[in-house]
Write an enzyme that holds these catalytic residues in place. Structure first.
Site, PDB file in Angstrom:
ATOM      1  N   THR A 119      -7.418 -21.778 -32.703  1.00 19.23           N
ATOM      2  CA  THR A 119      -8.256 -21.791 -31.496  1.00 19.23           C
ATOM      3  C   THR A 119      -8.514 -23.239 -31.094  1.00 19.23           C
ATOM      4  OG1 THR A 119      -9.284 -19.748 -32.194  1.00 19.23           O
ATOM      5  CG2 THR A 119     -10.463 -21.036 -30.538  1.00 19.23           C
ATOM      6  N   ASN A 211     -14.262 -14.201 -27.411  1.00 14.59           N
ATOM      7  CA  ASN A 211     -15.178 -14.391 -28.542  1.00 14.59           C
ATOM      8  C   ASN A 211     -16.601 -14.658 -28.076  1.00 14.59           C
ATOM      9  OD1 ASN A 211     -13.498 -13.850 -30.604  1.00 14.59           O
ATOM     10  ND2 ASN A 211     -13.291 -15.934 -31.342  1.00 14.59           N
ATOM     11  N   PHE A 252     -20.282  -3.346 -31.038  1.00 15.18           N
ATOM     12  CA  PHE A 252     -20.979  -4.642 -31.040  1.00 15.18           C
ATOM     13  C   PHE A 252     -22.384  -4.553 -30.474  1.00 15.18           C
ATOM     14  CE2 PHE A 252     -18.522  -8.277 -32.570  1.00 15.18           C
ATOM     15  CZ  PHE A 252     -17.457  -7.557 -33.065  1.00 15.18           C
ATOM     16  N   CYS A 263     -15.568 -17.741 -36.553  1.00 15.68           N
ATOM     17  CA  CYS A 263     -15.184 -17.804 -35.130  1.00 15.68           C
ATOM     18  C   CYS A 263     -16.349 -17.905 -34.156  1.00 15.68           C
ATOM     19  CB  CYS A 263     -14.327 -16.589 -34.786  1.00 15.68           C
ATOM     20  SG  CYS A 263     -12.719 -16.662 -35.542  1.00 15.68           S
TER      21      CYS A 263
HETATM   22  C1  UDX Z   1     -14.473 -12.224 -34.730  1.00 13.21           C
HETATM   23  C2  UDX Z   1     -13.824 -11.372 -33.628  1.00 13.21           C
HETATM   24  O1  UDX Z   1     -14.197  -9.996 -33.807  1.00 13.21           O
HETATM   25  C3  UDX Z   1     -12.313 -11.522 -33.663  1.00 13.21           C
HETATM   26  O2  UDX Z   1     -11.746 -10.798 -32.582  1.00 13.21           O
HETATM   27  C4  UDX Z   1     -11.971 -12.998 -33.527  1.00 13.21           C
HETATM   28  O3  UDX Z   1     -10.592 -13.226 -33.548  1.00 13.21           O
HETATM   29  C5  UDX Z   1     -12.644 -13.788 -34.642  1.00 13.21           C
HETATM   30  O4  UDX Z   1     -14.058 -13.566 -34.602  1.00 13.21           O
HETATM   31  P1  UDX Z   1     -14.926 -11.943 -37.350  1.00 13.21           P
HETATM   32  O5  UDX Z   1     -15.676 -13.229 -37.273  1.00 13.21           O
HETATM   33  O6  UDX Z   1     -13.977 -11.745 -38.470  1.00 13.21           O
HETATM   34  O7  UDX Z   1     -14.096 -11.702 -36.002  1.00 13.21           O
HETATM   35  O8  UDX Z   1     -15.988 -10.760 -37.485  1.00 13.21           O
HETATM   36  P2  UDX Z   1     -16.722  -9.686 -36.549  1.00 13.21           P
HETATM   37  O9  UDX Z   1     -16.534  -8.353 -37.140  1.00 13.21           O
HETATM   38  O10 UDX Z   1     -16.407  -9.839 -35.130  1.00 13.21           O
HETATM   39  O11 UDX Z   1     -18.248 -10.090 -36.813  1.00 13.21           O
HETATM   40  C6  UDX Z   1     -18.754 -11.378 -36.499  1.00 13.21           C
HETATM   41  C7  UDX Z   1     -20.226 -11.440 -36.778  1.00 13.21           C
HETATM   42  O12 UDX Z   1     -20.950 -10.658 -35.838  1.00 13.21           O
HETATM   43  C8  UDX Z   1     -20.633 -10.932 -38.171  1.00 13.21           C
HETATM   44  O13 UDX Z   1     -21.568 -11.825 -38.738  1.00 13.21           O
HETATM   45  C9  UDX Z   1     -21.260  -9.587 -37.891  1.00 13.21           C
HETATM   46  O14 UDX Z   1     -22.247  -9.248 -38.837  1.00 13.21           O
HETATM   47  C10 UDX Z   1     -21.873  -9.817 -36.525  1.00 13.21           C
HETATM   48  N1  UDX Z   1     -22.049  -8.573 -35.757  1.00 13.21           N
HETATM   49  C11 UDX Z   1     -20.971  -7.870 -35.331  1.00 13.21           C
HETATM   50  C12 UDX Z   1     -23.334  -8.148 -35.446  1.00 13.21           C
HETATM   51  O15 UDX Z   1     -24.333  -8.781 -35.819  1.00 13.21           O
HETATM   52  N2  UDX Z   1     -23.481  -6.990 -34.716  1.00 13.21           N
HETATM   53  C13 UDX Z   1     -22.430  -6.267 -34.268  1.00 13.21           C
HETATM   54  O16 UDX Z   1     -22.653  -5.240 -33.612  1.00 13.21           O
HETATM   55  C14 UDX Z   1     -21.129  -6.711 -34.599  1.00 13.21           C
END
Ligand code: UDX
Length: 441
Positions: A119, A211, A252, A263
């Site tokens: 990225t 993102n 989400f 990310c």
């Molecule tokens: C994210 C994006 O989903 C992915 O598409 C991108 O390429 C990289 O960043 P990732 O960081 O692996 O992926 O995890 P993700 O499942 O998206 O969760 C990120 C954070 O958001 C976590 O800390 C999770 O606990 C939090 N989260 C997610 C929430 O607090 N609430 C939600 O409803 C969803």
């Protein structure tokens, strides 16, 4: 096709393994000898479901090496999947990307397509192409394509093979045709991934815009959740009501103690930095970053209010969950780190449970806290439990054991792991996010 992949982190390794799985010959390059040795034995340096299986299944088409010269000179396409960590001012550090560029310049003897998967700030692909071509031997041309990565940790293999979309940004016909060839197998059965081409700057922007939109969604719902606490509404009911609107959807919308990982925190800050630099500040992104910073300590603030600053000293607190989310051993920007630091500042005795993240946690906190690989021992005789990650082992834990094993069964749940209707049947104090508190003792 002969493909080299620079970097064997989440993005590089999963990409390399997926490309080998669909039939390409892939050489994964890293500077870390230990990692390379591990991968040669078929072991993944990262915890990611299904990855080792695929590494072993496709071992004929996968080579791991530190010898970048050979890897890059043989390749028709070179993917760059190295880290772009955040600098202290929020901007992205591109040192690793340029280090790979220097290795490519030194190694190649024929035209090649370089694909930036890392990225990077908008405009970087243009600069990288200019840099490569102004330094490479005369007579050789390097085309650069932008190909952002959308995988999430914990589901990385599935997210790559059955990606939501493949986005490719190109400026010339060579890059366009080579990228089509690389990705053709993914666009066919059984994967059928939509393949989108656009210009490079748009492709770079798709990554940040996606993102940051998801991060914004989380910060928005966290603010609504905090407000629900003030006005007596229940966030799980509220999001259930919202989710039937297809424009909003049901993904989400889980409120909690903030987003972490490699990310969202980095990409929100990088895009904000870029917008300020261009003098068109993205105010929504700024708000998202601020909300998340406060959200990470929302649960701790409640604990402080409930116990009073003075009474925290000597309190025995068990933290359940260390990683930034379940399904990964990654601790980057994990709320657990902020909370443990805050607890230690108040001289709280901290114990922590996590199914996979303890070794890494110990590297940060050493012997200032206690580590447990099972929940029973971690919560035994404690005054308070704080839940930081919604691991299945935590969600499926027998709630009755909190009152049996703890000195005082007081639970602060930062991930809303238990339905209120069930918790209410037990003799516990239960304080969660955006929902009514349960006081049964
Ligand atoms: C994210 C994006 O989903 C992915 O598409 C991108 O390429 C990289 O960043 P990732 O960081 O692996 O992926 O995890 P993700 O499942 O998206 O969760 C990120 C954070 O958001 C976590 O800390 C999770 O606990 C939090 N989260 C997610 C929430 O607090 N609430 C939600 O409803 C969803």
């Amino acid at each position: 096709m002969k493909i080299a992949v620079a970097g064997t982190g989440y993005v590089g390794l999963v990409t390399g393994v997926a490309l080998a799985h669909v039939g390409h010959n892939v050489t994964c390059v890293d500077i870390d000898e230990e990692k390379i040795k591990k991968m040669r034995k078929g072991n993944s340096p990262i915890y990611e479901e299904g990855l080792e299986d695929l590494m072993r299944k496709n071992k004929e088409r996968l080579t791991y090496t530190t010898d970048y010269k050979k890897a890059y000179s043989d390749a028709e396409v070179i993917f760059v999947g190295v880290g772009t960590p955040e600098r202290s001012d929020g901007s992205a550090n591109l040192d690793y990307v340029y280090a790979v560029c220097d290795n490519i310049i030194e190694s190649i003897t024929k035209n090649v397509v370089v694909v930036i998967k890392s990225t990077v700030p908008i405009g970087t692909n243009d600069k990288v192409e200019e840099y490569l071509n102004s330094h490479v031997k005369k007579g050789i041309h390097i085309s650069v394509a932008s190909n952002p990565e959308f995988l999430a940790q914990g589901t990385a293999v599935r997210d790559t093979l059955y990606a939501s979309r493949i986005v490719v940004g190109c400026e010339d016909d060579l890059a366009r045709s080579v990228m089509e060839e690389v990705y053709r197998p993914f666009t066919q059965d059984p994967y059928n991934v939509p393949y989108l081409t656009m210009n490079r700057r748009s492709a770079e922007m798709v990554k940040y815009a996606s993102n940051d939109f998801l991060a914004l969604k989380i910060s928005y719902i966290n603010e609504i959740s905090n407000f629900c606490e003030e006005i007596g509404a229940d966030i799980t009911e509220v999001t259930r009501g919202m989710s039937y609107d297809k424009r909003i959807g049901d993904k989400f919308l889980n409120s909690g103690i903030g987003y972490g990982g490699s990310c969202f925190p980095k990409d929100t800050k990088a895009l904000h930095y870029l917008s300020v630099e261009k003098d068109v500040e993205l105010k929504t992104v700024k708000a998202c970053i601020d909300v998340n910073k406060h959200q990470k300590l929302h649960l701790f603030k409640k604990l402080k209010e409930d116990y009073g600053n003075k009474n925290l000293k000597g309190l025995n607190v068990a933290i359940l969950g260390a990683t930034f989310k379940p399904g990964t051993d990654d601790l980057r920007e994990a709320p657990s780190i902020d909370n443990v630091k805050a607890l230690l500042d108040y001289e709280v005795n901290v114990s922590i449970y996590d199914p996979v993240g303890l070794d890494r946690f110990e590297k940060i906190f050493g012997n200032s806290i206690n580590y447990y690989d099972n929940i029973d021992d971690c919560i035994k005789d404690k005054d308070v439990v704080m839940i930081m990650t919604e691991w299945d082992t935590i969600k499926n834990y027998d709630i009755g054991k909190f009152s049996k094993l703890m000195k005082n069964p007081v639970i602060y749940d930062g991930r809303n792991c238990y339905p209120l209707s069930i918790v209410s049947q037990y003799k516990v104090e239960y304080i969660s996010m955006g929902r009514k508190e349960v006081h049964n003792i």
